[in-house]
Design a protein around this motif. Structure first.
Motif, PDB file in Angstrom:
ATOM      1  N   GLY A   4       0.826  -1.196   0.000  1.00 61.34           N
ATOM      2  CA  GLY A   4       0.000   0.000   0.000  1.00 61.34           C
ATOM      3  C   GLY A   4       0.859   1.245   0.000  1.00 61.34           C
ATOM      4  N   LYS A   5       0.244   2.357   0.317  1.00 60.87           N
ATOM      5  CA  LYS A   5       0.983   3.617   0.311  1.00 60.87           C
ATOM      6  C   LYS A   5       1.819   3.757   1.579  1.00 60.87           C
ATOM      7  CE  LYS A   5      -2.164   6.393  -2.513  1.00 60.87           C
ATOM      8  NZ  LYS A   5      -2.975   7.633  -2.552  1.00 60.87           N
ATOM      9  N   PRO A   6       3.119   4.108   1.443  1.00 63.74           N
ATOM     10  CA  PRO A   6       3.905   4.383   2.653  1.00 63.74           C
ATOM     11  C   PRO A   6       3.395   5.645   3.327  1.00 63.74           C
ATOM     12  CG  PRO A   6       5.153   4.931   0.667  1.00 63.74           C
ATOM     13  CD  PRO A   6       3.909   4.248   0.211  1.00 63.74           C
ATOM     14  N   ILE A   7       3.562   5.691   4.641  1.00 62.75           N
ATOM     15  CA  ILE A   7       3.021   6.822   5.391  1.00 62.75           C
ATOM     16  C   ILE A   7       4.052   7.916   5.611  1.00 62.75           C
ATOM     17  CG2 ILE A   7       1.304   5.404   6.544  1.00 62.75           C
ATOM     18  CD1 ILE A   7       3.106   5.381   9.021  1.00 62.75           C
ATOM     19  N   ASP A   8       5.335   7.605   5.400  1.00 64.72           N
ATOM     20  CA  ASP A   8       6.363   8.621   5.607  1.00 64.72           C
ATOM     21  C   ASP A   8       7.573   8.287   4.743  1.00 64.72           C
ATOM     22  OD1 ASP A   8       7.425  10.945   6.582  1.00 64.72           O
ATOM     23  OD2 ASP A   8       6.996  10.461   8.675  1.00 64.72           O
ATOM     24  N   ILE A   9       8.492   9.198   4.704  1.00 65.89           N
ATOM     25  CA  ILE A   9       9.605   9.067   3.768  1.00 65.89           C
ATOM     26  C   ILE A   9      10.736   9.973   4.225  1.00 65.89           C
ATOM     27  CG2 ILE A   9       8.888  10.956   2.252  1.00 65.89           C
ATOM     28  CD1 ILE A   9       9.537   9.223  -0.130  1.00 65.89           C
ATOM     29  N   SER A  10      11.976   9.617   3.878  1.00 65.64           N
ATOM     30  CA  SER A  10      13.110  10.509   4.145  1.00 65.64           C
ATOM     31  C   SER A  10      14.145  10.330   3.053  1.00 65.64           C
ATOM     32  CB  SER A  10      13.732  10.241   5.522  1.00 65.64           C
ATOM     33  OG  SER A  10      14.292   8.948   5.562  1.00 65.64           O
ATOM     34  N   LEU A  11      14.923  11.373   2.803  1.00 66.46           N
ATOM     35  CA  LEU A  11      15.943  11.378   1.758  1.00 66.46           C
ATOM     36  C   LEU A  11      17.309  11.610   2.377  1.00 66.46           C
ATOM     37  CD1 LEU A  11      14.265  13.750  -0.883  1.00 66.46           C
ATOM     38  CD2 LEU A  11      14.148  11.268  -0.810  1.00 66.46           C
ATOM     39  N   GLU A  12      18.319  10.932   1.827  1.00 66.58           N
ATOM     40  CA  GLU A  12      19.708  11.176   2.192  1.00 66.58           C
ATOM     41  C   GLU A  12      20.504  11.306   0.898  1.00 66.58           C
ATOM     42  OE1 GLU A  12      20.855  11.794   5.069  1.00 66.58           O
ATOM     43  OE2 GLU A  12      19.162  11.203   6.329  1.00 66.58           O
ATOM     44  N   LYS A  13      21.171  12.419   0.723  1.00 67.91           N
ATOM     45  CA  LYS A  13      21.867  12.684  -0.526  1.00 67.91           C
ATOM     46  C   LYS A  13      23.263  12.069  -0.532  1.00 67.91           C
ATOM     47  CE  LYS A  13      23.542  16.470  -3.446  1.00 67.91           C
ATOM     48  NZ  LYS A  13      23.736  17.925  -3.542  1.00 67.91           N
ATOM     49  N   ARG A  14      23.600  11.426  -1.661  1.00 63.22           N
ATOM     50  CA  ARG A  14      24.947  10.897  -1.864  1.00 63.22           C
ATOM     51  C   ARG A  14      25.807  11.950  -2.539  1.00 63.22           C
ATOM     52  NH1 ARG A  14      24.925   4.896  -4.238  1.00 63.22           N
ATOM     53  NH2 ARG A  14      25.230   6.092  -6.166  1.00 63.22           N
ATOM     54  N   TYR A  51      15.299   2.559  -1.201  1.00 62.69           N
ATOM     55  CA  TYR A  51      15.467   2.724  -2.634  1.00 62.69           C
ATOM     56  C   TYR A  51      16.565   3.749  -2.897  1.00 62.69           C
ATOM     57  CZ  TYR A  51      11.240   0.160  -3.991  1.00 62.69           C
ATOM     58  OH  TYR A  51      10.316  -0.808  -4.217  1.00 62.69           O
ATOM     59  N   ILE A  52      17.073   3.730  -4.109  1.00 61.46           N
ATOM     60  CA  ILE A  52      17.949   4.805  -4.549  1.00 61.46           C
ATOM     61  C   ILE A  52      17.234   5.518  -5.694  1.00 61.46           C
ATOM     62  CG2 ILE A  52      19.253   3.351  -6.182  1.00 61.46           C
ATOM     63  CD1 ILE A  52      21.713   5.121  -5.398  1.00 61.46           C
ATOM     64  N   LEU A  53      17.260   6.833  -5.653  1.00 61.63           N
ATOM     65  CA  LEU A  53      16.558   7.673  -6.617  1.00 61.63           C
ATOM     66  C   LEU A  53      17.566   8.474  -7.426  1.00 61.63           C
ATOM     67  CD1 LEU A  53      14.159   9.284  -7.849  1.00 61.63           C
ATOM     68  CD2 LEU A  53      14.174  10.688  -5.762  1.00 61.63           C
ATOM     69  N   ASN A  54      17.427   8.395  -8.745  1.00 59.55           N
ATOM     70  CA  ASN A  54      18.268   9.191  -9.639  1.00 59.55           C
ATOM     71  C   ASN A  54      17.505  10.467  -9.995  1.00 59.55           C
ATOM     72  OD1 ASN A  54      19.741  10.330 -11.754  1.00 59.55           O
ATOM     73  ND2 ASN A  54      20.296   8.351 -12.628  1.00 59.55           N
ATOM     74  N   PRO A  55      17.948  11.640  -9.513  1.00 58.08           N
ATOM     75  CA  PRO A  55      17.204  12.882  -9.778  1.00 58.08           C
ATOM     76  C   PRO A  55      17.193  13.282 -11.249  1.00 58.08           C
ATOM     77  CG  PRO A  55      18.756  13.155  -7.954  1.00 58.08           C
ATOM     78  CD  PRO A  55      19.103  11.872  -8.634  1.00 58.08           C
ATOM     79  N   GLU A  56      18.142  12.743 -12.032  1.00 58.63           N
ATOM     80  CA  GLU A  56      18.186  13.110 -13.442  1.00 58.63           C
ATOM     81  C   GLU A  56      17.151  12.348 -14.250  1.00 58.63           C
ATOM     82  OE1 GLU A  56      21.935  13.338 -15.351  1.00 58.63           O
ATOM     83  OE2 GLU A  56      23.022  13.824 -13.518  1.00 58.63           O
ATOM     84  N   THR A  57      16.905  11.088 -13.896  1.00 53.42           N
ATOM     85  CA  THR A  57      15.953  10.273 -14.647  1.00 53.42           C
ATOM     86  C   THR A  57      14.637  10.077 -13.916  1.00 53.42           C
ATOM     87  OG1 THR A  57      16.823   8.225 -13.694  1.00 53.42           O
ATOM     88  CG2 THR A  57      17.889   9.044 -15.703  1.00 53.42           C
ATOM     89  N   LYS A  65      22.728  11.457  -6.197  1.00 49.70           N
ATOM     90  CA  LYS A  65      21.579  10.565  -6.057  1.00 49.70           C
ATOM     91  C   LYS A  65      21.114  10.542  -4.606  1.00 49.70           C
ATOM     92  CE  LYS A  65      22.954   7.640  -9.954  1.00 49.70           C
ATOM     93  NZ  LYS A  65      23.318   6.274 -10.401  1.00 49.70           N
ATOM     94  N   PHE A  66      19.891  10.059  -4.407  1.00 52.77           N
ATOM     95  CA  PHE A  66      19.309  10.030  -3.073  1.00 52.77           C
ATOM     96  C   PHE A  66      19.021   8.588  -2.644  1.00 52.77           C
ATOM     97  CE2 PHE A  66      17.890  14.276  -4.520  1.00 52.77           C
ATOM     98  CZ  PHE A  66      18.397  15.040  -3.484  1.00 52.77           C
ATOM     99  N   TYR A  67      19.346   8.321  -1.393  1.00 52.72           N
ATOM    100  CA  TYR A  67      18.763   7.153  -0.757  1.00 52.72           C
ATOM    101  C   TYR A  67      17.396   7.572  -0.217  1.00 52.72           C
ATOM    102  CZ  TYR A  67      23.196   4.641  -0.931  1.00 52.72           C
ATOM    103  OH  TYR A  67      24.328   3.988  -1.355  1.00 52.72           O
ATOM    104  N   VAL A  68      16.395   6.753  -0.484  1.00 53.45           N
ATOM    105  CA  VAL A  68      15.024   7.050  -0.072  1.00 53.45           C
ATOM    106  C   VAL A  68      14.534   5.919   0.823  1.00 53.45           C
ATOM    107  CG1 VAL A  68      12.710   7.672  -0.840  1.00 53.45           C
ATOM    108  CG2 VAL A  68      14.678   8.141  -2.320  1.00 53.45           C
ATOM    109  N   ILE A  69      14.108   6.283   2.021  1.00 52.23           N
ATOM    110  CA  ILE A  69      13.564   5.301   2.961  1.00 52.23           C
ATOM    111  C   ILE A  69      12.058   5.521   3.050  1.00 52.23           C
ATOM    112  CG2 ILE A  69      13.681   4.332   5.283  1.00 52.23           C
ATOM    113  CD1 ILE A  69      16.414   5.645   5.581  1.00 52.23           C
ATOM    114  N   PHE A  70      11.299   4.481   2.680  1.00 55.63           N
ATOM    115  CA  PHE A  70       9.847   4.504   2.770  1.00 55.63           C
ATOM    116  C   PHE A  70       9.420   3.764   4.032  1.00 55.63           C
ATOM    117  CE2 PHE A  70      10.700   4.823  -1.792  1.00 55.63           C
ATOM    118  CZ  PHE A  70       9.899   5.908  -2.148  1.00 55.63           C
ATOM    119  N   TYR A  71       8.463   4.346   4.770  1.00 59.86           N
ATOM    120  CA  TYR A  71       8.005   3.775   6.026  1.00 59.86           C
ATOM    121  C   TYR A  71       6.526   3.427   5.953  1.00 59.86           C
ATOM    122  CZ  TYR A  71      12.328   5.739   7.927  1.00 59.86           C
ATOM    123  OH  TYR A  71      13.639   6.053   8.161  1.00 59.86           O
TER     124      TYR A  71
END
Length: 1007
Positions: A102-112, A130-136, A116-122
């Motif tokens: 289902g939908k995560p209720i919270d989230i946080s980002l940590e920049k490398r 997850y890892i997020l590529n801001p360019e794509t 790129k960002f590490y993304v933690i879904f709660y």
């Protein structure tokens, strides 16, 4: 950092009086020191309510994560994670991965470090990394070594990798998280033990050269070596204090020194990494506090610092710049902890919490603004700090240069407050302030502030000389006002001149007019023009320079020096924007002439001719200066009035603001004919690669959104675009463009960001657009159409050719049939009847039964049978051909007819087929027969002419003729049948006949 992680702040209490005084001071100076550029909420696209992360990527997009605005009254079931990114103008919501939970209720980002960002879904019971590529804008799942027991994980950047603190049973294990997304345990097991009945709260990770520290609010501060070996737990004893648990509130660096604030004590400590020792900070920029108060520290990469202090009234933000240590403050009526972000705390700040997003400008202002919405007329310095100001529509004000406050200067007229308008100058003596109004000269008594007015004529420009005020008018007179008598008198007639400025040197008047420079002295008036011809003589301002003498500013932006000795003009400056020069000031220390124009303020160095233009981007309240509203204060600073506010600055301090930003697409939408659907491009990578767009004719609409990426004031940026080098079309500050129903063709779209004087900022966006035409408008359509028509024509031609061949074959068949029948009949006549008649004749002659008359009839009958037989089938035709046969036929007719026959026949032997020759022979033969039977002619001529491409046969008689419009005439002589027979061999057959004028029959056939 997890959604449960919270900063816990120590508290101390100021004395109530000091606290309230401080907050009041902060509130009063809020918009004097720091300017809020823009405030965003749900109405303009900002949807994050509780913010967990606020980070810039390497492309200058600002990323915000947290829970969205569905969170109401802390109802956790209604929370859902959200990520938005900000391009400087608007917010875009990022599409999240699809989760089976289902939908995560919270989230946080940590920049490398690579952006790129590490993304933690709660969720309630689990989490995902997850890892997020801001360019794509692509997400990729990172596999965890095991699922955390307490559903939490903390990531902290350390050197060139990340440290992952993962909760397992009653310990927190520490892993290295490398760029290849693998969790690597330390050689020695690095753990933090905690009581499972309570959840750990990790924060304040301090990165050091060969070790690191982490603070857990529940259990204390832990120190580890770089390889993960546990060093020690930091306690009060390390600080020389006796207590139980020690935790870090916040920390910062300054001059490569590490300063730490603890939750349990008031002093600020300095940490010494080499010795791993602590000492009370003696000269920390953050001072110790006598009582506890909520606080938080944010430091940018250049060690500029901001401190948030929260109390029940709200949050105070103190800014302390690295270079000058200048403290500046803002106050927000919200005591919650804000998430902050900045690329440079000397220039900007982004702050967000509770669904509100603030963008502040922190640049040290070099220009102060008073009465920012008023049109300024003129000024008078009353003291070192106080200035009297006249506005165009709201009367007089006094401003204090130190306190930066403006107050209304109330004027009394007949016991009522009056607003003095249209003041063109201020003068002062011991008892009065002198100025002008729309009707004449006014004076205000200093003690009572009562205003008086002499109504005489509206002044256009004024100058004071001891006891007199001289003023010019619009095409009326040069007037003199006597301060003692309070009356005006005429100096001279100036009805031919529109006076804009006035200067008096001794007994000579210099009048800057729309017609040129008027010099008046000893009742003599002369007009001098910079140009004898042309319209560049409109002088708008005049000022005397201590060295250069008389300077004149024109309506077209030129600055002239006038030499009164030879009455000549020297051009000193020509404005590239043709901006009118409203007023002139002099900066004696730097040899600069300051030209306050209708498009910014220009600094002109009289020695090296260096030019600088200052605009709204450099701090001015408005780009257009007002006439008669410029003042150099006693300390050498400048006051320049504009149509929207009064600008105050030191000419030594004002500087050009360099905007380092690049213009890029942030979104585009168009119809892609390859996939037959609308495409919305959001990925920065794809937007950066977008060089051309091809769209079909049925969907010719395009949408573009763009922004400057960098540090700048978006409210003072304008945009414009053009297609194919046409004229620019202004978009003002709208960073969005829609192109609707473009005509078919090729376009080059160019978009620019510009400042208030139309200087381009950064690069321009270039994009090629190809708009297809509807198929019926394309060259391919016309080509296919031509091919189709050509095909039809070819088919028709071939059909006609086939018909022609069939006709020829049919005609040939008819001819052959007729000729065979004629041959048979002719042969029967010749061989049967002719022979029998000959036998009968011979028999009768032997018996001598017939007389001469009867014998003659038998001979004539035999000859007629022979003639008929010959006419039916000329047995020699195949041997002698058409040419000889026609001549023989005419000769034969001539022998037995009373009609005179003649012929002119070209040799046409071998030009036609035998079938066509026979067909034509029969037609000509039939025509001659018609002449014999019906024409009643006395002469007939046959002409056969050989032309280049055809052969013409013509039979002409001088008979009675006939009316060819009557069908029975044609049928009666068989001409219709002749025409039809001629058509079989594609031989045009034409008849010309008039009654009593004969007939001409023409037959043409291609050779």
């Amino acid at each position: 950092m997890g959604y449960k992680t919270k900063y816990v702040f120590f508290y101390f209490f100021f004395f109530v009086f000091c606290c309230l005084y401080n907050l009041k001071a902060q509130n009063n100076t809020a918009h004097k020191n720091i300017e809020i550029l823009k405030k965003y909420d749900a109405n303009n696209g900002y949807k994050v309510f509780k913010t967990t992360s606020l980070e810039f990527d390497n492309l200058d997009w600002l990323w915000v994560s947290g829970s969205n605005l569905d969170l109401v009254n802390e109802e956790i079931d209604r929370r859902s994670a959200i990520i938005q990114r900000f391009d400087g103008n608007r917010f875009y919501t990022v599409k999240l991965p699809i989760f089976t939970e289902g939908k995560p209720i919270d989230i946080s980002l940590e920049k490398r470090q690579d952006g790129k960002f590490y993304v933690i879904f709660y969720w309630k019971n689990t989490l995902a990394l997850y890892i997020l590529n801001p360019e794509t804008l692509d997400f990729k799942e990172v596999k965890l070594p095991y699922l955390p027991v307490n559903n939490d994980i903390n990531l902290f950047s350390y050197k060139d990798y990340f440290l992952a603190f993962i909760y397992k049973k009653d310990v927190i294990e520490i892993f290295k998280l490398t760029d290849n997304l693998e969790f690597s345990p330390f050689n020695t097991k690095a753990v933090i033990k905690y009581n499972r009945k309570t959840s750990p709260y990790l924060s304040n990770f301090i990165e050091l050269e060969n070790h690191f520290m982490i603070s857990d609010f529940r259990s204390g501060i832990y120190m580890f070596k770089e390889n993960g070996d546990f060093i020690k737990k930091v306690t009060f004893s390390d600080l020389g204090i006796k207590n139980k648990i020690l935790t870090i509130d916040c920390w910062f660096t300054r001059d490569n020194k590490i300063f730490v604030l603890f939750n349990e004590i008031k002093e600020v400590y300095q940490y010494h990494p080499k010795t791993k020792e602590w000492s009370v900070a003696e000269n920390s920029i953050i001072k110790k506090r006598s009582n506890f108060d909520s606080s938080w520290i944010y430091v940018d990469e250049k060690e500029n610092l901001i401190e948030q202090i929260a109390n029940e009234n709200g949050s105070v933000f103190n800014f302390k710049n690295k270079d000058d240590n200048i403290e500046r403050t803002i106050f927000i009526k919200n005591k919650d902890v804000f998430k902050l972000a900045s690329r440079n705390l000397t220039k900007e700040l982004f702050a967000t919490n509770n669904g509100i997003f603030y963008h502040y400008s922190l640049e040290k202002p070099t220009v102060s603004t008073f009465l920012e919405n008023e049109s300024i007329r003129n000024m008078l310095q009353l003291s070192a700090e106080e200035i009297l100001v006249s506005t165009a529509s709201r009367g007089w004000y006094t401003i204090n240069l130190n306190t930066k406050k403006a107050e209304k200067f109330s004027i009394i007229y007949k016991n009522q407050e009056k607003i003095a308008l249209q003041g063109r100058a201020f003068f002062e003596d011991a008892n009065y302030y002198w100025s002008s109004s729309e009707k004449g000269i006014v004076w205000v008594e200093k003690k009572t502030k009562i205003i008086n007015e002499e109504i005489y004529f509206p002044p256009a420009t004024l100058i004071e000389d001891e006891d007199f005020i001289y003023y010019g008018t619009y095409k009326f007179k040069l007037l003199k006002f006597d301060k003692k008598t309070k009356k005006s008198s005429i100096v001279t007639d100036t009805e031919n001149f529109d006076i804009q400025g006035i200067l008096k040197i001794e007994n000579r008047f210099y009048l800057a007019c729309a017609e040129g420079l008027v010099v008046y002295e000893n009742n003599q008036m002369k007009l001098y023009k910079p140009y004898i011809q042309g319209n560049d003589n409109f002088l708008l301002s005049i000022k005397k320079h201590p060295k250069l003498g008389i300077l004149l500013g024109t309506h077209s932006g030129k600055l002239y020096q006038f030499n009164p000795d030879n009455n000549s003009f020297t051009l000193l400056y020509e404005d590239e924007l043709n901006a009118s020069i409203a007023t002139i000031l002099f900066d004696d220390n730097n040899n600069n002439i300051w030209l306050n124009t209708f498009n910014g303020i220009v600094s002109l160095n009289e020695k090296n001719q260096m030019i600088s233009r200052f605009t709204m981007n450099d701090g001015l309240s408005f780009y257009e200066a007002n006439r008669y509203s410029a003042l150099k204060t006693k300390d050498g600073n400048f006051l320049v009035g504009t149509l929207q506010g009064l600008n105050y600055f030191d000419p030594k301090d004002i500087s050009k603001k360099v905007i380092e930003a690049s213009l890029k697409f942030s979104f585009t939408s168009y119809y892609d004919k390859k996939i037959n659907n609308v495409v919305e491009v959001r990925s920065p990578q794809k937007l950066g690669e977008l060089k051309s767009i091809s769209i079909p004719p049925e969907s010719k609409n395009l949408q573009f959104q763009f922004s400057l990426f960098g540090i700048y004031d978006s409210e003072r940026i304008k945009y414009r675009y053009r297609l194919n080098d046409n004229s620019w079309i202004d978009l003002e500050n709208k960073s969005e463009l829609r192109l609707l129903n473009l005509s078919a063709g090729n376009y080059n779209l160019e978009i620019e960001a510009i400042d208030s004087v139309n200087n381009r900022i950064g690069n321009a966006i270039q994009l090629s657009i190809f708009v297809d035409a509807f198929f019926y408008k394309t060259i391919w359509f016309y080509l296919l159409l031509c091919i189709g028509v050509s095909g039809i024509l070819i088919w028709y031609f071939l059909e006609e050719q086939n018909k022609y061949k069939l006709k020829e074959q049919f005609a040939t068949k008819i001819i052959n049939t007729q000729e065979n029948e004629r041959s048979r009949v002719a042969k029967e006549l010749h061989d049967s009847i002719g022979q029998r008649l000959l036998i009968l004749k011979n028999t009768v002659l032997q018996k001598e039964i017939l007389d001469n008359q009867e014998l003659k009839m038998i001979n004539e009958t035999i000859d007629e049978v022979r003639t008929i037989s010959h006419n039916l089938h000329p047995f020699q035709f195949e041997k002698i051909g058409l040419y000889e046969s026609l001549k023989n036929m005419i000769d034969e007719f001539q022998k037995s007819s009373s009609v005179f026959y003649s012929h002119e026949i070209d040799d046409i032997s071998g030009l036609l087929s035998k079938e066509k020759e026979l067909f034509i022979f029969r037609i000509v033969q039939e025509c001659i027969v018609n002449v014999e039977k019906h024409a009643e002619a006395t002469a007939c001529n046959l002409t056969v002419v050989k032309k280049e491409k055809y052969i013409q046969f013509q039979i002409k008689d001088n008979g009675k003729g006939f009316n060819i419009s009557e069908k029975q005439n044609l049928e009666g002589i068989g001409l219709i049948n002749l025409k039809e027979r001629a058509t079989y061999i594609n031989a045009p057959f034409n008849i010309e006949s008039k009654q009593n004028k004969g007939t001409i029959i023409t037959l043409k056939i291609r050779s």
